[in-house]
Design an enzyme around this catalytic site. Sequence first.
Site, PDB file in Angstrom:
ATOM      1  N   HIS A 157      -4.828  -9.531  -0.810  1.00  0.00           N
ATOM      2  CA  HIS A 157      -4.801  -9.871   0.614  1.00  0.00           C
ATOM      3  C   HIS A 157      -5.775 -11.008   0.914  1.00  0.00           C
ATOM      4  CE1 HIS A 157      -3.810  -5.595   0.153  1.00  0.00           C
ATOM      5  NE2 HIS A 157      -3.002  -5.754   1.180  1.00  0.00           N
TER       6      HIS A 157
ATOM      7  N   ALA B  57       2.434  -1.837   4.459  1.00  0.00           N
ATOM      8  CA  ALA B  57       2.112  -0.779   5.415  1.00  0.00           C
ATOM      9  C   ALA B  57       1.692  -1.472   6.703  1.00  0.00           C
ATOM     10  CB  ALA B  57       0.979   0.081   4.882  1.00  0.00           C
TER      11      ALA B  57
ATOM     12  N   ASN C 220       0.952   4.233  11.156  1.00  0.00           N
ATOM     13  CA  ASN C 220       0.164   4.679  12.320  1.00  0.00           C
ATOM     14  C   ASN C 220       0.617   3.930  13.561  1.00  0.00           C
ATOM     15  OD1 ASN C 220      -1.380   2.459  10.662  1.00  0.00           O
ATOM     16  ND2 ASN C 220      -1.962   2.152  12.803  1.00  0.00           N
TER      17      ASN C 220
ATOM     18  N   HIS D  24      -3.195   0.163  -5.279  1.00  0.00           N
ATOM     19  CA  HIS D  24      -2.602  -1.020  -5.907  1.00  0.00           C
ATOM     20  C   HIS D  24      -2.904  -1.019  -7.395  1.00  0.00           C
ATOM     21  CE1 HIS D  24      -2.319  -3.654  -2.040  1.00  0.00           C
ATOM     22  NE2 HIS D  24      -1.507  -2.627  -2.037  1.00  0.00           N
TER      23      HIS D  24
ATOM     24  N   MET E 283      -1.878  -6.636   7.713  1.00  0.00           N
ATOM     25  CA  MET E 283      -2.853  -7.567   7.120  1.00  0.00           C
ATOM     26  C   MET E 283      -2.301  -8.294   5.891  1.00  0.00           C
ATOM     27  SD  MET E 283      -6.112  -4.990   7.208  1.00  0.00           S
ATOM     28  CE  MET E 283      -6.429  -3.885   8.595  1.00  0.00           C
ATOM     29  N   SER E 284      -0.987  -8.324   5.740  1.00  0.00           N
ATOM     30  CA  SER E 284      -0.439  -8.904   4.497  1.00  0.00           C
ATOM     31  C   SER E 284       0.880  -9.609   4.753  1.00  0.00           C
ATOM     32  CB  SER E 284      -0.235  -7.787   3.466  1.00  0.00           C
ATOM     33  OG  SER E 284       0.815  -6.933   3.859  1.00  0.00           O
TER      34      SER E 284
ATOM     35  N   HIS F 219      -8.064   3.733   6.320  1.00  0.00           N
ATOM     36  CA  HIS F 219      -7.233   3.423   5.152  1.00  0.00           C
ATOM     37  C   HIS F 219      -6.632   4.709   4.576  1.00  0.00           C
ATOM     38  CE1 HIS F 219      -5.650   1.017   1.948  1.00  0.00           C
ATOM     39  NE2 HIS F 219      -6.283   1.722   1.027  1.00  0.00           N
TER      40      HIS F 219
ATOM     41  N   SER G 294       0.823  -1.216   0.000  1.00  0.00           N
ATOM     42  CA  SER G 294       0.000   0.000   0.000  1.00  0.00           C
ATOM     43  C   SER G 294       0.850   1.256   0.000  1.00  0.00           C
ATOM     44  CB  SER G 294      -0.882   0.044   1.245  1.00  0.00           C
ATOM     45  OG  SER G 294      -1.792  -1.014   1.231  1.00  0.00           O
TER      46      SER G 294
ATOM     47  N   TYR H 273      -7.889 -10.984   3.223  1.00  0.00           N
ATOM     48  CA  TYR H 273      -9.204 -10.452   3.599  1.00  0.00           C
ATOM     49  C   TYR H 273     -10.111 -10.152   2.403  1.00  0.00           C
ATOM     50  CZ  TYR H 273      -7.116  -5.796   2.706  1.00  0.00           C
ATOM     51  OH  TYR H 273      -6.498  -4.725   2.131  1.00  0.00           O
ATOM     52  N   GLU H 274      -9.530 -10.137   1.187  1.00  0.00           N
ATOM     53  CA  GLU H 274     -10.374  -9.765   0.037  1.00  0.00           C
ATOM     54  C   GLU H 274     -11.397 -10.848  -0.278  1.00  0.00           C
ATOM     55  OE1 GLU H 274      -8.031  -7.948  -3.215  1.00  0.00           O
ATOM     56  OE2 GLU H 274      -6.511  -7.579  -1.688  1.00  0.00           O
TER      57      GLU H 274
HETATM   58  N1  HPA Z   1      -3.306  -2.647  11.680  1.00  0.00           N
HETATM   59  C1  HPA Z   1      -3.362  -3.531  10.668  1.00  0.00           C
HETATM   60  N2  HPA Z   1      -2.945  -3.268   9.449  1.00  0.00           N
HETATM   61  C2  HPA Z   1      -2.421  -2.052   9.221  1.00  0.00           C
HETATM   62  C3  HPA Z   1      -2.324  -1.087  10.215  1.00  0.00           C
HETATM   63  C4  HPA Z   1      -2.800  -1.406  11.524  1.00  0.00           C
HETATM   64  O1  HPA Z   1      -2.754  -0.603  12.478  1.00  0.00           O
HETATM   65  N3  HPA Z   1      -1.764   0.025   9.654  1.00  0.00           N
HETATM   66  C5  HPA Z   1      -1.527  -0.288   8.345  1.00  0.00           C
HETATM   67  N4  HPA Z   1      -1.922  -1.539   8.081  1.00  0.00           N
END
Ligand code: HPA
Length: 271
Positions: free
Chosen positions: A81, A111, A230, A59, A206-207, A242, A28, A83-84
Amino acid sequence: MSQVNACLVVINQAAKGFMPQVGMVLGSGLGSFADQIDAIASISFDDLPGFPQAGVGGHAGRLVLGQIGTARVAVLQGRAHYYEQGQADVMAVAIQTLKAIGCEALILTNAAGSLVTEAGPGSVMLITDHMNMTGVSPLFGAQGNQRFVDMTQAYHPSMNEAMRSAAKASNVTLHEGVYAWMCGPHFETPAEIRALKVLGAQAVGMSTVPEVILARHQGLPLCALSIITNYAAGMSPTPLSHEQTMAYAKLATNGVEGLLKAFLETYKAPL
Ligand code: HPA
């Protein structure tokens, strides 16, 4: 014909005789690194059977082949991912294809949220190990003894060392830590983040982990970088979104691109 062989046909038509050394997956917000490539071919995932559909914002969904400095690279601009569609093996054909076209090493990027105050938004972390918190594997259904993949030193020591040297050369502070893979697409709860801290994670995302498992199944050495976008849930008053992920990934882009370029300029096949 297998999907990987079908991809080889397409790639060979677009870039005859090209043999990449390093495969890369741009996560990302990092897609713009593909602009650094002296490209000889750029192929949409839609033309590569078994590659993921271009998905989440940021993407592009392209395989870009070419050179960065002296290194020949095959770069996945975008990934899919778990989750998709709830498929942990969604990147299987893509990773197998990188191996089949000759990649001898892989660099994964993502990310991630930070669990440590020292590594704030905009910073970069070298993943030295991971925790798979999802309970699923991209190797469900795989056959043969090869499926029992050794995950010790999954993140290759000499590639990690080369990344540390590249960080010094490019003046980037490189944090290090353990990445916890959570399924998403929802962010974590503060209670989950407290639990992950106790377990020993420094970043959450998440990846990447399914790609690490798939690559090790293929015998591909790899290293991985998290762009910290973050502080994880409960650590800061800023709500998670996001949009925030994409904005902070951009903020870190220059540093990461310098780091990756420095790595590739001095690239040697991992021992
Ligand atoms: N959690 C999960 N996935 C993420 C985060 C997060 O805080 N930041 C960027 N991808």
